[in-house]
Structure formats: C-alpha cells, structure tokens
Design a protein around this motif. Sequence first.
Motif, PDB file in Angstrom:
ATOM      1  N   LYS A  72       0.840  -1.208   0.000  1.00  0.00           N
ATOM      2  CA  LYS A  72       0.000   0.000   0.000  1.00  0.00           C
ATOM      3  C   LYS A  72       0.869   1.250   0.000  1.00  0.00           C
ATOM      4  N   ARG A  73       1.825   1.278   0.920  1.00  0.00           N
ATOM      5  CA  ARG A  73       2.714   2.446   0.998  1.00  0.00           C
ATOM      6  C   ARG A  73       3.398   2.690  -0.335  1.00  0.00           C
ATOM      7  N   LYS A  74       3.910   1.616  -0.946  1.00  0.00           N
ATOM      8  CA  LYS A  74       4.633   1.775  -2.219  1.00  0.00           C
ATOM      9  C   LYS A  74       3.700   2.299  -3.305  1.00  0.00           C
ATOM     10  N   ILE A 103      12.010  -0.559   8.943  1.00  0.00           N
ATOM     11  CA  ILE A 103      10.823  -1.029   9.656  1.00  0.00           C
ATOM     12  C   ILE A 103       9.605  -0.755   8.797  1.00  0.00           C
ATOM     13  N   LYS A 104       9.556   0.433   8.213  1.00  0.00           N
ATOM     14  CA  LYS A 104       8.484   0.757   7.277  1.00  0.00           C
ATOM     15  C   LYS A 104       9.068   1.680   6.223  1.00  0.00           C
ATOM     16  N   SER A 105       8.594   1.562   4.997  1.00  0.00           N
ATOM     17  CA  SER A 105       9.128   2.469   3.981  1.00  0.00           C
ATOM     18  C   SER A 105       8.314   3.760   4.004  1.00  0.00           C
ATOM     19  N   HIS A 106       8.945   4.842   4.404  1.00  0.00           N
ATOM     20  CA  HIS A 106       8.252   6.136   4.424  1.00  0.00           C
ATOM     21  C   HIS A 106       8.236   6.705   3.017  1.00  0.00           C
ATOM     22  N   HIS A 107       7.100   7.060   2.531  1.00  0.00           N
ATOM     23  CA  HIS A 107       7.082   7.745   1.234  1.00  0.00           C
ATOM     24  C   HIS A 107       6.777   9.196   1.532  1.00  0.00           C
ATOM     25  N   ASN A 108       7.413  10.103   0.915  1.00  0.00           N
ATOM     26  CA  ASN A 108       6.855  11.435   0.824  1.00  0.00           C
ATOM     27  C   ASN A 108       7.057  11.851  -0.606  1.00  0.00           C
ATOM     28  N   VAL A 109       8.129  12.566  -0.878  1.00  0.00           N
ATOM     29  CA  VAL A 109       8.293  12.924  -2.275  1.00  0.00           C
ATOM     30  C   VAL A 109       9.568  12.317  -2.844  1.00  0.00           C
ATOM     31  N   PHE A 152       1.124  14.332  10.334  1.00  0.00           N
ATOM     32  CA  PHE A 152       0.203  13.432   9.634  1.00  0.00           C
ATOM     33  C   PHE A 152       1.027  12.730   8.556  1.00  0.00           C
ATOM     34  N   PRO A 153       1.026  11.410   8.523  1.00  0.00           N
ATOM     35  CA  PRO A 153       1.934  10.724   7.592  1.00  0.00           C
ATOM     36  C   PRO A 153       1.542  10.913   6.136  1.00  0.00           C
ATOM     37  N   GLY A 154       2.527  10.864   5.241  1.00  0.00           N
ATOM     38  CA  GLY A 154       2.271  10.997   3.802  1.00  0.00           C
ATOM     39  C   GLY A 154       1.162  10.063   3.303  1.00  0.00           C
ATOM     40  N   PRO A 155       1.178   8.769   3.669  1.00  0.00           N
ATOM     41  CA  PRO A 155       0.129   7.863   3.172  1.00  0.00           C
ATOM     42  C   PRO A 155      -1.226   8.078   3.843  1.00  0.00           C
ATOM     43  N   GLY A 156      -1.292   9.000   4.785  1.00  0.00           N
ATOM     44  CA  GLY A 156      -2.557   9.420   5.389  1.00  0.00           C
ATOM     45  C   GLY A 156      -3.371   8.275   5.965  1.00  0.00           C
ATOM     46  N   ALA A 178       1.045  14.278  21.420  1.00  0.00           N
ATOM     47  CA  ALA A 178       1.905  14.471  20.250  1.00  0.00           C
ATOM     48  C   ALA A 178       1.198  14.063  18.964  1.00  0.00           C
ATOM     49  N   GLN A 179       0.423  13.015  19.044  1.00  0.00           N
ATOM     50  CA  GLN A 179      -0.295  12.549  17.863  1.00  0.00           C
ATOM     51  C   GLN A 179      -1.535  11.798  18.313  1.00  0.00           C
ATOM     52  N   ALA A 180      -2.659  12.061  17.664  1.00  0.00           N
ATOM     53  CA  ALA A 180      -3.923  11.418  18.041  1.00  0.00           C
ATOM     54  C   ALA A 180      -4.680  11.079  16.768  1.00  0.00           C
ATOM     55  N   ASP A 212      10.276  12.976  20.295  1.00  0.00           N
ATOM     56  CA  ASP A 212      11.128  12.635  19.146  1.00  0.00           C
ATOM     57  C   ASP A 212      10.488  11.646  18.173  1.00  0.00           C
ATOM     58  N   PHE A 213       9.371  11.075  18.494  1.00  0.00           N
ATOM     59  CA  PHE A 213       8.655  10.111  17.654  1.00  0.00           C
ATOM     60  C   PHE A 213       9.446   8.816  17.412  1.00  0.00           C
ATOM     61  N   MET A 214      10.609   8.703  18.056  1.00  0.00           N
ATOM     62  CA  MET A 214      11.374   7.453  17.926  1.00  0.00           C
ATOM     63  C   MET A 214      10.951   6.497  19.036  1.00  0.00           C
ATOM     64  N   SER A 260       3.085   1.110  24.032  1.00  0.00           N
ATOM     65  CA  SER A 260       4.114   2.130  23.844  1.00  0.00           C
ATOM     66  C   SER A 260       4.989   1.753  22.660  1.00  0.00           C
ATOM     67  N   LYS A 261       5.839   2.667  22.228  1.00  0.00           N
ATOM     68  CA  LYS A 261       6.788   2.389  21.150  1.00  0.00           C
ATOM     69  C   LYS A 261       8.196   2.475  21.703  1.00  0.00           C
ATOM     70  N   PRO A 262       9.039   1.482  21.579  1.00  0.00           N
ATOM     71  CA  PRO A 262       8.692   0.131  21.196  1.00  0.00           C
ATOM     72  C   PRO A 262       7.883  -0.550  22.299  1.00  0.00           C
ATOM     73  N   GLY A 298       5.271  -1.352  20.003  1.00  0.00           N
ATOM     74  CA  GLY A 298       4.333  -1.012  18.924  1.00  0.00           C
ATOM     75  C   GLY A 298       4.779   0.262  18.241  1.00  0.00           C
ATOM     76  N   THR A 299       4.700   0.358  16.929  1.00  0.00           N
ATOM     77  CA  THR A 299       4.983   1.640  16.275  1.00  0.00           C
ATOM     78  C   THR A 299       3.786   2.559  16.525  1.00  0.00           C
ATOM     79  N   ILE A 300       3.913   3.825  16.160  1.00  0.00           N
ATOM     80  CA  ILE A 300       2.817   4.767  16.419  1.00  0.00           C
ATOM     81  C   ILE A 300       1.664   4.464  15.471  1.00  0.00           C
ATOM     82  N   GLU A 301       1.956   4.403  14.178  1.00  0.00           N
ATOM     83  CA  GLU A 301       0.927   4.004  13.214  1.00  0.00           C
ATOM     84  C   GLU A 301       0.740   2.491  13.308  1.00  0.00           C
ATOM     85  N   TRP A 302      -0.392   2.028  12.803  1.00  0.00           N
ATOM     86  CA  TRP A 302      -0.666   0.582  12.888  1.00  0.00           C
ATOM     87  C   TRP A 302      -0.128  -0.192  11.698  1.00  0.00           C
TER      88      TRP A 302
HETATM   89  P1  XMP Z   1       5.874   5.020  13.409  1.00  0.00           P
HETATM   90  O1  XMP Z   1       4.577   4.430  12.979  1.00  0.00           O
HETATM   91  O2  XMP Z   1       7.026   4.539  12.554  1.00  0.00           O
HETATM   92  O3  XMP Z   1       5.751   6.566  13.128  1.00  0.00           O
HETATM   93  O4  XMP Z   1       6.139   4.862  14.869  1.00  0.00           O
HETATM   94  C1  XMP Z   1       6.636   7.557  13.588  1.00  0.00           C
HETATM   95  C2  XMP Z   1       6.165   8.877  13.015  1.00  0.00           C
HETATM   96  O5  XMP Z   1       6.276   8.875  11.590  1.00  0.00           O
HETATM   97  C3  XMP Z   1       5.011   9.065  10.983  1.00  0.00           C
HETATM   98  N1  XMP Z   1       4.962   8.210   9.804  1.00  0.00           N
HETATM   99  C4  XMP Z   1       5.109   8.680   8.539  1.00  0.00           C
HETATM  100  N2  XMP Z   1       5.282   9.933   8.075  1.00  0.00           N
HETATM  101  N3  XMP Z   1       5.319   9.119   5.871  1.00  0.00           N
HETATM  102  C5  XMP Z   1       5.373  10.142   6.746  1.00  0.00           C
HETATM  103  O6  XMP Z   1       5.495  11.286   6.318  1.00  0.00           O
HETATM  104  C6  XMP Z   1       5.142   7.833   6.254  1.00  0.00           C
HETATM  105  O7  XMP Z   1       5.093   6.915   5.433  1.00  0.00           O
HETATM  106  C7  XMP Z   1       5.023   7.612   7.661  1.00  0.00           C
HETATM  107  N4  XMP Z   1       4.854   6.481   8.424  1.00  0.00           N
HETATM  108  C8  XMP Z   1       4.815   6.890   9.734  1.00  0.00           C
HETATM  109  C9  XMP Z   1       3.997   8.685  12.038  1.00  0.00           C
HETATM  110  O8  XMP Z   1       2.743   9.289  11.810  1.00  0.00           O
HETATM  111  C10 XMP Z   1       4.691   9.175  13.284  1.00  0.00           C
HETATM  112  O9  XMP Z   1       4.550  10.554  13.438  1.00  0.00           O
END
Ligand code: XMP
Length: 516
Positions: A291-293, A346-352, A394-398, A436-438, A470-472, A507-509, A511-515
């Motif tokens: 999906k992300r790709k 862990i996850k492929s972040h897409h933006n631009v 808000f993540p790129g893949p929304g 930080a994020q909801a 730090d979202f890490m 918590s993370k770790p 679990g990641t923040i997104e599902w």
């Molecule tokens: P995770 O889920 O990895 O998220 O704990 C950490 C932070 O990154 C955001 N996130 C993304 N942002 N593109 C983005 O721009 C992405 O593909 C993406 N995946 C996760 C997430 O919302 C959190 O703030």
Amino acid sequence: MHKRQIWIIDFGSQYTQLITRKTRELGFSSEIITVEDAKERVDSGDKPNCFVLSGGPQSIFEDQYDYSFIFQADIPTMGICYGMQLMAQFHGGKVEKGTVAEYGHSKIHLQNGFEIKGCPRDINVWMSHSDHVVEIPSGFELIIESHNKLVAGIQNTEKRLFALQFHPEVEHSEHGKDILRYFYEVIAELKEDWDEAEMLKECQEVLETAGDEYVLCAFSGGVDSLVAASIAAPMLKDKLYCFFVDNGLLRPQDYGHIETLKKNTPLNIEIIDAKEIFLNNLKNIDDPEAKRKMIGKTFIDVFEQKVHQFENDHQIHFKYLLQGTLYPDVIESVSPHKKGGKSVTIKSHHNVGGLPERMKLKLLEPLRYLFKDEGRKIGEKLGLKHEWVYRHPFPGPGIGIRVLGELKEESIQKVQQSDQILFEELKEHNLYESIAQAFTVLLPVKTVGVKGDGRAYEEVICLRMVSTTDFMTATWTELPHQFLSRVSGRITNEVPGVTRVVYDITSKPPGTIEWE
Ligand code: XMP
C-alpha cells in the motif's frame, strides 16, 4: 551550513539526536558528525570549539579505531557513556567489561565539593551500558558516583575534559540540561550562538540559490512544508507554486486547513484532485508495504503529470523542488555510525522521494539542518498562526495506513468521521496540544453489538494517542476516562457501521505509532 561550534560525534547511540536538540535548546550551535568526517575535517585544519562524544551500542574492547585526533585536538571534550569509556581508556584509566547491562533508572550522587548550578546532590538519571570505568585516569577527579558506587562522572578541568556514564540528554534524566550547561558554560566556556534569527538566516541563504528560477513546492499543509514555503514566499514571490495532492486519504480537518491556508496566506496553492486515481490504484491491495509503495508511486505519477501540464499551460519551467526535509531525515539517510550501516527498514516512508530524479529538479531544503521544534519556532517568528504550526504530524500515506487491509471508500469514511469526532473533542477539552499525535484506526474485525433494539455485527475503531517529543520512542497517553467515554459514545452513535471503540495502550517500542 554555517560553522557549528560543537561537533557531536556519533558512535551510534539511539540518543545522539537528543544531545544535539538539548544542546541547541541551551542556545549552542551543534551538528552531528561521523568519526570519519570529524577526522577528515580536523586533518584538513578545521576544528570546532568543542567535541561531544555520544554513547554507542558496541563495546570499546571491540573498537580498534585511532581516536587520538580527538584527544590531541586540545579542545574541551565531553564523553557520554561510550564516549566516557573511550576518554577514560585513552588517558590511561581502566574500563572493565560488564557482565550484565545496567539499563533504566538509576540514582547518582554529586561528590562533596562538586557542584552544578541548579542541581541537588542526588539525581535520578537514565543509564544504558554494560562496560564501565573502574580506574579513573590520572589528572581526572571523580565528581559523580552512582548509588551502587560505580563511577558516574569524571573531569579534568585543566584539560577541559568531562565525562558521564549516564545520559543527561534523555528526558528521564532529571536536571539533564543543567548538567549539559555546566559542561558548555563552566568547562568549555562557550558563548550562546543559536537562536531563531540565526536559523532563519541560514534557511534564507539556502533559498537564495534559486535566484530567479521557478520553484515548485510539494505542499502537504503540514508544519514542515508550510514553514519552508512561508520562508520562501517573500523571497521568491510569484516564482513559487505550491502543489497539494488530494489523494482521498485525508481527514476533514486537512481539507479545512488547506482552504484556510489558501485564503489566509500569500502562497499560490494549486490543489490536485486525484482521489479516484488513488482509490483505483489501491484496489485489492491489503499488504501494508505494498500500500505504501503504491501510494508513493501514484503520488509521483500524479504530481509529475500535473506539473507538466501546468508548465505547458503557463509557459514556464520549474527548476527547483522545495521540500520541508528536516535534520532527522538527513541524519538517518547518511547512516551516521561507521560500523552501524543503515538500520533495518521497519516501514518504507514515502513522501516525495523519487521526484527530483524523475523530473530533474534541483532540491531546495531550507530546513535540512533543523529539528521540528526549531521549524515551529521559525514558523511562529514568521507570524504563522500558532494552531497551524502546532498541528500534529500526519503521515504521507494518510488514512491509507489507518484503514487496516484493503482501502474501500466506506472504510475511509469511517476513519474520516471518527477522526473528526476525536479531533473536535480534543479541541473542546483543551487536550490537543498536550498530545503528540492522536488518530483513529479501523480494525479489520467485526464484533457484535446492540443498536436500537437489534443485534448489530459491525466494525471496531481504535483510538491511538501518544506522548513523545522525538517520535522514535513514545508512550500511550493517559487521558481522563470521562473524555474517552465521550469520544467512544459519539463514535458508536454517529459513525455508521461501528459498534465498538477500543483504546491502544501500547508504547513504542514495541508497537509503532501508526498501525501499518
Ligand atoms: P511510526 O509508525 O514509525 O511513526 O512509529 C513515527 C512517526 O512517523 C510518521 N509516519 C510517517 N510519516 N510518511 C510520513 O510522512 C510515512 O510513510 C510515515 N509512516 C509513519 C507517524 O505518523 C509518526 O509521526
């Protein structure tokens, strides 16, 4: 980049970015640097005003690198954890291999005669190590001891060396900033040189390279692209165009926000309606990575096509792509530690990603040396509204990664509606900025409920709210039961097809923040 007076040499600690952030919060310019780069720069005659050696995951007994360039540079140096062990060993002290790791909260005690402004004598701190210093090198004094009598801090004021076994940069360490300030002000005698005006000046210098050319901004309306575009707007004037892609995976609040920005800022914002294309391309895909790709690929296709059309229609040519890339992305993409290699995906972040190569655009990244908080400060300095600058990320893949499994129109709507309720209630209860994020997630399970007088067999919405800087790492946010109850009541009543609401307390770790 202007000269930074502090080089933070990264030995691969997960906390290196925090040292840099805390250091900058104290008003001192600093950059993260690899050992190899530091050596190369020192060898070619460059030198900072001081070094900080970070922690690291490895043991100094497995490290054969020659660090003499650091200790022979004759500048103030602070070692943290691994950095302390390197410093102690180099100066003739003894480090012993630990058999068990000491990880977590610990108590330290400042030795008699040693004081740090603002600190009590006993402090709770964060430890994360197994090797430790057992003999202090000559010329050094023991200044801090842990409660189990281990060496926790040493210094050599004559050589301006200072070292700590614990991590003052971590939030869990009380008085961490006082301790860092002690080193910078008392031992290293540095002067503050980092503030919003300085940051803004650097950002503007990056943008000057665009000259008279046309600049395209991939605009999401999030803090980073908004701040980047707002710095650029008065400089580039009508040469700057912001393209916003509506992928159909946005929340009601995002649509409202983009309209507000269009009306209330001088930015030229072009909205590309690509809802249908995204939804079509995402049909039958349920794997999160796939999906992300697909979202990433579709974004690039849509964006490129629209931009070409715009160039033809307006008889212009874009030469630059303006992005809100921040320092953490830059550091991660260069993989700091010499032995580390890039950490596993862990996850492929897409933006631009992918755009500049395909479209032969040159990148303009004015925020590339800044942390998010610093970008926010600049945003406020530029007069952007507080609520725009302090929106949650808000993540790129929304919503694409908040509907688990395949994306269908009605599932997307369930997340949009429930998210809107959560957002309204957070604002109403004044809780939005303390989190930080909801967001809400639609789970791919059905559950039995009662609606009206009948049996319902419908879906589950999960609430996810986290606290983090730090979202890490992140912890789930503790919220008043009354608030949760109100949100749950509204979602089950107002969102068709939802019978149950659950709250994610992971918590993370792990679990990641997104599902997804
Ligand atoms: P995770 O889920 O990895 O998220 O704990 C950490 C932070 O990154 C955001 N996130 C993304 N942002 N593109 C983005 O721009 C992405 O593909 C993406 N995946 C996760 C997430 O919302 C959190 O703030």
